[in-house]
Design an enzyme around this catalytic site. Sequence first.
Site, PDB file in Angstrom:
ATOM      1  N   GLU A 156       0.830  -1.219   0.000  1.00  0.00           N
ATOM      2  CA  GLU A 156       0.000   0.000   0.000  1.00  0.00           C
ATOM      3  C   GLU A 156       0.861   1.265   0.000  1.00  0.00           C
ATOM      4  O   GLU A 156       0.398   2.349   0.342  1.00  0.00           O
ATOM      5  CB  GLU A 156      -0.910   0.008   1.243  1.00  0.00           C
ATOM      6  CG  GLU A 156      -1.579  -1.316   1.555  1.00  0.00           C
ATOM      7  CD  GLU A 156      -2.502  -1.798   0.453  1.00  0.00           C
ATOM      8  OE1 GLU A 156      -3.045  -0.933  -0.250  1.00  0.00           O
ATOM      9  OE2 GLU A 156      -2.660  -3.013   0.296  1.00  0.00           O
ATOM     10  N   HIS A 183     -14.519  -4.733  -0.488  1.00  0.00           N
ATOM     11  CA  HIS A 183     -13.774  -3.510  -0.154  1.00  0.00           C
ATOM     12  C   HIS A 183     -14.550  -2.687   0.881  1.00  0.00           C
ATOM     13  O   HIS A 183     -14.924  -1.527   0.622  1.00  0.00           O
ATOM     14  CB  HIS A 183     -13.562  -2.677  -1.431  1.00  0.00           C
ATOM     15  CG  HIS A 183     -12.258  -1.959  -1.486  1.00  0.00           C
ATOM     16  ND1 HIS A 183     -11.063  -2.586  -1.721  1.00  0.00           N
ATOM     17  CD2 HIS A 183     -11.950  -0.638  -1.336  1.00  0.00           C
ATOM     18  CE1 HIS A 183     -10.089  -1.706  -1.723  1.00  0.00           C
ATOM     19  NE2 HIS A 183     -10.591  -0.509  -1.479  1.00  0.00           N
ATOM     20  N   GLY A 202      -7.474  -7.718   4.598  1.00  0.00           N
ATOM     21  CA  GLY A 202      -7.681  -8.962   3.868  1.00  0.00           C
ATOM     22  C   GLY A 202      -6.527  -9.929   4.045  1.00  0.00           C
ATOM     23  O   GLY A 202      -6.733 -11.145   4.175  1.00  0.00           O
ATOM     24  N   TYR A 255      -3.166  -8.167  -9.090  1.00  0.00           N
ATOM     25  CA  TYR A 255      -4.295  -7.280  -9.384  1.00  0.00           C
ATOM     26  C   TYR A 255      -4.962  -7.647 -10.710  1.00  0.00           C
ATOM     27  O   TYR A 255      -6.190  -7.540 -10.856  1.00  0.00           O
ATOM     28  CB  TYR A 255      -3.840  -5.822  -9.388  1.00  0.00           C
ATOM     29  CG  TYR A 255      -3.553  -5.294  -8.000  1.00  0.00           C
ATOM     30  CD1 TYR A 255      -4.569  -5.223  -7.047  1.00  0.00           C
ATOM     31  CD2 TYR A 255      -2.281  -4.889  -7.629  1.00  0.00           C
ATOM     32  CE1 TYR A 255      -4.321  -4.755  -5.769  1.00  0.00           C
ATOM     33  CE2 TYR A 255      -2.020  -4.420  -6.344  1.00  0.00           C
ATOM     34  CZ  TYR A 255      -3.045  -4.359  -5.424  1.00  0.00           C
ATOM     35  OH  TYR A 255      -2.801  -3.908  -4.147  1.00  0.00           O
TER      36      TYR A 255
END
Length: 362
Positions: free
Chosen positions: A69, A196, A206, A239
Amino acid sequence: MTIDPNKPFNELPLLPPKADIETKTVLKKAITANRALAELKGASRLLPNQNIIINTLALEEARDSSAIENIITTRDKLFRALVTDPRKIDPVTKEVLNYRKALWKGFTEVQKKGFISTNIIIDIQKELISNNAGIRKLPGTVLENDITGEIIYTPPLGESIIYSLLKNFENYLNTNTSNDPLVKLAVLHYQFEAIHPFYDGNGRTGRIINVLYLTFNDLIQLPVLYLSGYIIKNKEKYYQLLRKVTYENNWEEWILFMLNAVETTAIETTEKVNKILDLLNKTALEVKEKLPRIYSKELIELIFHQVYCNINFLVENKIGLRKTASKYLNALASIGVLKPEKIGKEVIFLNTRLYKMFKEKK
């Protein structure tokens, strides 16, 4: 079903998926992934004290998961933070340490209650982010391409819808099904990221759920398997495959990716556990030979609980009073087992060989 990335995906299908999630290829991979996990579980049991690996690996995971992140701190800052004044820890390192606190909060709660609930998940995120925002109530949350800024996904919107999806997630997680637990883990991880549910910290929450799920299903005894390092190495593919499930209903590729993540990480972690055990035993023999008067099994194990230690750490763990603890640490430094480092008025001691082991590239 055609999905518009610019509109909230309120039609996110409930669990279990209607697609075939256990193809022959998936089940074949699940066998080797489960075998690797079993070997890790066995290796971990050989450690005289499980804290030896839990403390250090939990910090490694906190660092890697936060890095996904773009919350970046150094390994050394994290290790030092455990033995220094909390007021002197920089904000980014504190945020990464929150991950470790959230992990342990979740693990303790799941062990106590025997299930993983929506409330536990909310508490984990609250500990992680240090705020009470909770479940998303307002619009505006979208997932964008980091380079182009293009919206690639808009998660479900509406507090009641999100709670309903989380209830379904919770029921699927806690109900025994015929599916292989690791296949189910992959399904759950996709679903949580697709829901989300929070304004911030969804990815990290998660990934904490992943390891709690593994302990909940007794695939590992304690939270020592972390997938964030693997995800960092394969971030683009991670992703991309999440999106393939959403837009193409392509479950097989995603599940195989997660099974490979579990297998690869379990093998790496088993190797790490075996190296730590070997180093611990060699250090014990060296201290017993060179410093027989201060040697004790408890002392050697304690200096492996975390990379840095100090006098207070020994006192708190009843190795001795301050004078004795100081004597022991300086004696270990004199033969090169520890290395003293001064921070302000305090001296902390680095287990140089253990630190070197964690710095080695995986």
